[in-house]
Design a protein around this motif. Structure first.
Motif, PDB file in Angstrom:
ATOM      1  N   TYR A   1      -2.430   3.439  -3.148  1.00 54.65           N
ATOM      2  CA  TYR A   1      -2.740   2.323  -4.046  1.00 54.65           C
ATOM      3  C   TYR A   1      -2.326   1.004  -3.390  1.00 54.65           C
ATOM      4  O   TYR A   1      -1.243   0.914  -2.797  1.00 54.65           O
ATOM      5  CB  TYR A   1      -1.987   2.471  -5.368  1.00 54.65           C
ATOM      6  N   THR A   2      -3.163  -0.013  -3.517  1.00 53.06           N
ATOM      7  CA  THR A   2      -2.828  -1.356  -3.054  1.00 53.06           C
ATOM      8  C   THR A   2      -2.610  -2.220  -4.295  1.00 53.06           C
ATOM      9  O   THR A   2      -3.510  -2.353  -5.132  1.00 53.06           O
ATOM     10  CB  THR A   2      -3.957  -1.945  -2.197  1.00 53.06           C
ATOM     11  N   PHE A   3      -1.431  -2.812  -4.408  1.00 56.93           N
ATOM     12  CA  PHE A   3      -1.106  -3.529  -5.648  1.00 56.93           C
ATOM     13  C   PHE A   3      -0.089  -4.640  -5.400  1.00 56.93           C
ATOM     14  O   PHE A   3       0.678  -4.614  -4.437  1.00 56.93           O
ATOM     15  CB  PHE A   3      -0.557  -2.564  -6.706  1.00 56.93           C
TER      16      PHE A   3
ATOM     17  N   VAL B   1       0.877  -1.173   0.000  1.00 60.89           N
ATOM     18  CA  VAL B   1       0.000   0.000   0.000  1.00 60.89           C
ATOM     19  C   VAL B   1       0.913   1.221   0.000  1.00 60.89           C
ATOM     20  O   VAL B   1       1.746   1.379   0.900  1.00 60.89           O
ATOM     21  CB  VAL B   1      -0.930   0.028   1.231  1.00 60.89           C
TER      22      VAL B   1
ATOM     23  N   TYR C   1      -8.083   7.545  -4.811  1.00 61.31           N
ATOM     24  CA  TYR C   1      -7.269   6.738  -3.895  1.00 61.31           C
ATOM     25  C   TYR C   1      -6.483   7.629  -2.931  1.00 61.31           C
ATOM     26  O   TYR C   1      -5.241   7.644  -2.933  1.00 61.31           O
ATOM     27  CB  TYR C   1      -6.295   5.860  -4.696  1.00 61.31           C
TER      28      TYR C   1
ATOM     29  N   LYS D   1       1.369   5.543  -1.009  1.00 63.28           N
ATOM     30  CA  LYS D   1       0.951   6.866  -1.464  1.00 63.28           C
ATOM     31  C   LYS D   1       2.082   7.446  -2.314  1.00 63.28           C
ATOM     32  O   LYS D   1       3.239   7.043  -2.191  1.00 63.28           O
ATOM     33  CB  LYS D   1       0.690   7.781  -0.267  1.00 63.28           C
TER      34      LYS D   1
ATOM     35  N   GLY E   1      -5.201  10.045 -10.078  1.00 61.01           N
ATOM     36  CA  GLY E   1      -5.908   9.050  -9.279  1.00 61.01           C
ATOM     37  C   GLY E   1      -5.982   9.381  -7.806  1.00 61.01           C
ATOM     38  O   GLY E   1      -6.552   8.605  -7.020  1.00 61.01           O
TER      39      GLY E   1
ATOM     40  N   GLU F   1       1.416  -5.002 -11.587  1.00 62.27           N
ATOM     41  CA  GLU F   1       0.202  -4.208 -11.758  1.00 62.27           C
ATOM     42  C   GLU F   1       0.467  -2.724 -11.952  1.00 62.27           C
ATOM     43  O   GLU F   1      -0.444  -1.981 -12.304  1.00 62.27           O
ATOM     44  CB  GLU F   1      -0.730  -4.406 -10.552  1.00 62.27           C
ATOM     45  N   MET F   2       1.698  -2.290 -11.738  1.00 66.11           N
ATOM     46  CA  MET F   2       2.017  -0.866 -11.825  1.00 66.11           C
ATOM     47  C   MET F   2       3.172  -0.645 -12.790  1.00 66.11           C
ATOM     48  O   MET F   2       3.811  -1.590 -13.264  1.00 66.11           O
ATOM     49  CB  MET F   2       2.386  -0.323 -10.431  1.00 66.11           C
TER      50      MET F   2
ATOM     51  N   GLU G   1       6.740   0.301  -9.245  1.00 65.28           N
ATOM     52  CA  GLU G   1       6.577  -0.971  -8.545  1.00 65.28           C
ATOM     53  C   GLU G   1       7.882  -1.411  -7.869  1.00 65.28           C
ATOM     54  O   GLU G   1       7.883  -1.823  -6.704  1.00 65.28           O
ATOM     55  CB  GLU G   1       6.125  -2.022  -9.546  1.00 65.28           C
TER      56      GLU G   1
ATOM     57  N   ASP H   1      -1.117  13.653  -9.573  1.00 62.66           N
ATOM     58  CA  ASP H   1      -1.648  12.297  -9.802  1.00 62.66           C
ATOM     59  C   ASP H   1      -3.158  12.373 -10.016  1.00 62.66           C
ATOM     60  O   ASP H   1      -3.909  12.771  -9.108  1.00 62.66           O
ATOM     61  CB  ASP H   1      -1.320  11.429  -8.592  1.00 62.66           C
TER      62      ASP H   1
END
Length: 397
Positions: free
Chosen positions: A310-312, A248, A306, A250, A302, A316-317, A322, A300
């Motif tokens: 972000y939870t990933f 998670v 969010y 920011k 998003g 996924e990023m 990532e 950003d």
């Protein structure tokens, strides 16, 4: 009774007739024997085990001779005669096929031609990003591709055994999927050029896709009995397989592109980076919190959706984002770093281990069970396949 007179030497007669001794072993030839030779044609009954051999034979001086060509054929062999060297060569049918065709190897007697195998090598190299190999690495890669081509050939042979063929709808689906894939490269003509530039004909690529379609149809036959309950059971029995690590995080983000998506000038981009370093120093010195700066400065898009980050999981990023996130522990903040999108500062607020939901992995489990069922049947056919390699030809590819 037939007579051959002294103008015919024994050596010339024997080589011209292509014969061998089958009862007394080795025959010694003499080039200067000039005498009358009496030969009895077809005197002996010859058996292979209990099976009579319908072959003409001759008897000379108590020794029986039979024509090599006929005898070899009865034994499932092939024979060739080279008059330039006065040599006779007896080959297994597989060896004869290797000699008579430009093939790299045989799979259960079916030839894999050199040109096809070379293009398969090129196809796998293209899919691996055009890798460059040499020495032992290349030999290992070539053997890997050979094994894959063997699987392709076994797939065709097994489909033939079951009478399984590709129908009109199958062909339409293949061509539709190829067209969709080709669009990733600018359309069909551009894709065909890409193949050609990498030493692959479209026909060979099409053959690969047809083989995948055959494999899929074979899998369909073998997986009719897989139920939803089987998939659910697999999920619960192997739940640890679906455990994933998540982060998670920011971020404070300043874009290196304008509103139209075009890259900023080098000077404008440098200003963005310098600005973000100034924000970073404010947070590190305690003059402002991460959240205060995030809501005040971050570009950003998003952020509104969010605000807590972000939870990933991996994959996924954006890669740079990532990699940085997974390198930090809970509560750690990164320095300023760049991705293809712009400049970032990340604050990791949590590290999690969670189980993927059944709904998310259901299709993956079904495909796994499908492949398992397929290979359970096909693997023995692959492991027992008779693969005959033309060593000299194969090694020179």
């Amino acid at each position: 009774m037939k007579n051959f007179y002294k103008n015919k030497t024994l050596k010339g007669f024997v080589l011209g007739f292509l014969v061998c001794a089958v009862l007394t072993g080795t025959v010694a030839y003499a080039g200067d024997i000039y005498e009358s030779i009496s030969v009895i044609m077809g005197k002996m009954n010859i058996y292979l085990g209990d099976t009579p051999m319908d072959i003409d034979n001759i008897v000379y001086n108590g020794t029986t001779y039979v024509p090599l060509r006929d005898f070899s054929k009865k034994l499932g062999k092939s024979i060739s005669y080279d008059p330039t060297t006065d040599s006779v060569t007896i080959l297994d049918k597989e060896q004869a096929q290797i000699v008579s065709r430009e093939v790299a190897f045989l799979v259960n007697g079916q030839p894999v031609r050199v040109d096809f195998f070379s293009q398969m090598l090129n196809w796998y190299k293209l899919n691996a990003g055009g890798m460059s190999l040499s020495g032992e690495e290349y030999n290992a890669f070539k053997d890997f591709v050979k094994d894959e081509v063997v699987i392709m050939e076994i797939t065709k042979q097994y489909a033939d055994e079951l009478g399984l063929v590709l129908f009109g709808n199958d062909i339409k689906n293949i061509e539709k999927n190829i067209e969709i894939y080709a669009n990733n490269f600018g359309g069909m003509e551009a894709f065909k050029k890409l193949l050609s530039d990498n030493g692959i004909t479209y026909d060979v690529y099409y053959e690969i896709q047809k083989n995948y379609a055959l494999r899929s149809k074979l899998s369909d036959i073998m997986t009719d009995e897989i139920t939803t309950y089987d998939v659910i059971d697999y999920y619960h029995e192997n739940k640890d397989m679906f455990k994933v690590e998540k982060v998670v995080a920011k971020q404070i983000f300043l874009s290196s592109t304008d509103d139209s998506g075009y890259a900023l000038s080098a000077a404008a981009s440098a200003q963005k980076e310098d600005k973000l370093w100034g924000i970073y120093n404010q947070i590190k010195s305690g003059k402002a919190t991460f959240d205060e700066c995030m809501f005040l400065y971050s570009e950003d898009s998003g952020l509104k959706a969010y605000p807590d980050g972000y939870t990933f999981a991996r994959g996924e990023m954006v890669t740079a984002f990532e990699n940085m996130a997974f390198s930090l522990g809970k509560g750690e903040m990164s320095e300023v770093f760049e991705s293809e999108l712009g400049y970032h500062i990340i604050l990791v607020t949590d590290r999690l281990e969670v189980y993927e939901s059944f709904e998310k992995v259901r299709d993956d489990i079904f495909n796994s069970l499908r492949n398992e069922a397929y290979y359970k049947v096909v693997e023995p056919k692959i492991s027992h396949a008779y693969v005959y390699v033309a060593e000299d030809t194969y090694n020179n590819i």
